[in-house]
Design a protein around this motif. Structure first.
Motif: not given
Length: 307
Positions: A187-195, A219-222
């Motif tokens: 599953e591609l999540t925003p967290e995986r997409f960023a990290r 979302l607090g991600l970079t």
């Protein structure tokens, strides 16, 4: 051009000047205007005298425009185009007899997606019309108003009051990676997409940040952006040979597939891309330009169904 009562004004010089600047060749301009080369050479001499400038100078085996010629080129084209429009019948024009060159300002992905269909339509409907695709620049300029471009296609962000804009539909951004990329597993999540990926940005201005970074920040991600390139085709070739993740518009999906790349939905609420047309109102009642607008509309509609 300075005109006095004694010198008079020959509008044919403007038509000849436009041809010379387009062809950058006395022979080419002569063929375009159905004149002999000696006659065109004499006309060039008259233009040089009127402008007080050489206009075209030798550079090896070819001729190049002077800075003064480059400065007036857009204005000359616009004036000649407006003069032609005065004598264009408002209806019943046989497009198969029209000889014109239209410049379409658009992103390279639009040219790649719609170009084949537009060239086919021109060959069938108006064989005397030539299409010239002009890439978007990193500098904003009033190209429609100046006559440098006849039609703009893509995400229209101009606010110039004298430009007509016609929205057509909304596009979206998608992700692109090489086949077998680890980002495609699970599953591609925003967290995986960023990290879990290094990112390549497409920006004609060289920017390294955009709407994706704003959506991640909410979302607090970079994400890690390693660089940028100026065009989508360039990004696809880089992504094809690396583990970088690219972003493409839906226009570029056929190109990505042709290169064996995998595309995926970005797991972020990205803003839509409003696709439309824009043109200067001096072209409103021009039958040839009306044909161009209609052809682009149909080509975009066909692509959106098949892309």
């Amino acid at each position: 051009m300075r005109v006095t009562q004694s010198s008079g004004l020959d509008l044919n010089l403007l038509v000849a000047l436009e041809a010379l600047l387009e062809e950058q060749s006395v022979g080419g301009a002569a063929r375009r205007l159905h004149l002999s080369e000696p006659a065109m050479s004499r006309t060039l001499g008259r233009i040089r005298k009127a402008l007080g400038d050489p206009v075209l100078v030798r550079a090896g085996r070819r001729m190049v425009p002077t800075p003064r010629a480059l400065a007036v080129r857009a204005e000359v084209s616009a004036v000649v185009e407006r003069a032609r429009a005065l004598f264009v019948p408002p209806a019943d024009t046989d497009l198969r007899t029209v000889t014109r060159t239209f410049t379409v300002l658009c992103h390279d992905a639009v040219a790649a997606a719609c170009g084949p269909d537009l060239f086919a339509r021109a060959a069938r409907d108006a064989p005397g019309i030539r299409l010239r695709f002009l890439a978007e620049s990193h500098v904003d300029a009033p190209l429609l108003r100046e006559g440098t471009a006849d039609l703009e296609v893509g995400v229209i962000d101009t606010v110039a009051p004298e430009v007509h804009a016609e929205p057509l539909y909304e596009d979206r951004m998608m992700g692109a990676v090489r086949a077998g990329h680890p980002l495609l597993e699970g599953e591609l999540t925003p967290e995986r997409f960023a990290r879990d990926a290094d990112h390549l940005v497409v920006s004609r201005r060289g920017r390294l940040r955009g709407p994706v970074d704003e959506a991640l920040a909410a979302l607090g991600l970079t994400r890690r952006v390693v660089g940028s390139v100026g065009t989508f085709p360039a990004s696809l070739f880089v992504v094809r040979c690396t583990d970088l993740t690219g972003l493409i518009s839906h226009w570029s999906v056929p190109m990505a597939r042709a290169l064996g790349l995998a595309t995926f939905e970005v797991p972020l609420p990205l803003p839509p891309l409003p696709v439309g047309l824009a043109w200067h109102p001096r072209h409103d009642v021009d039958p040839a330009h009306a044909w161009l607008r209609d052809a682009v509309r149909k080509s975009l509609a066909r692509w959106s169904r098949e892309g």
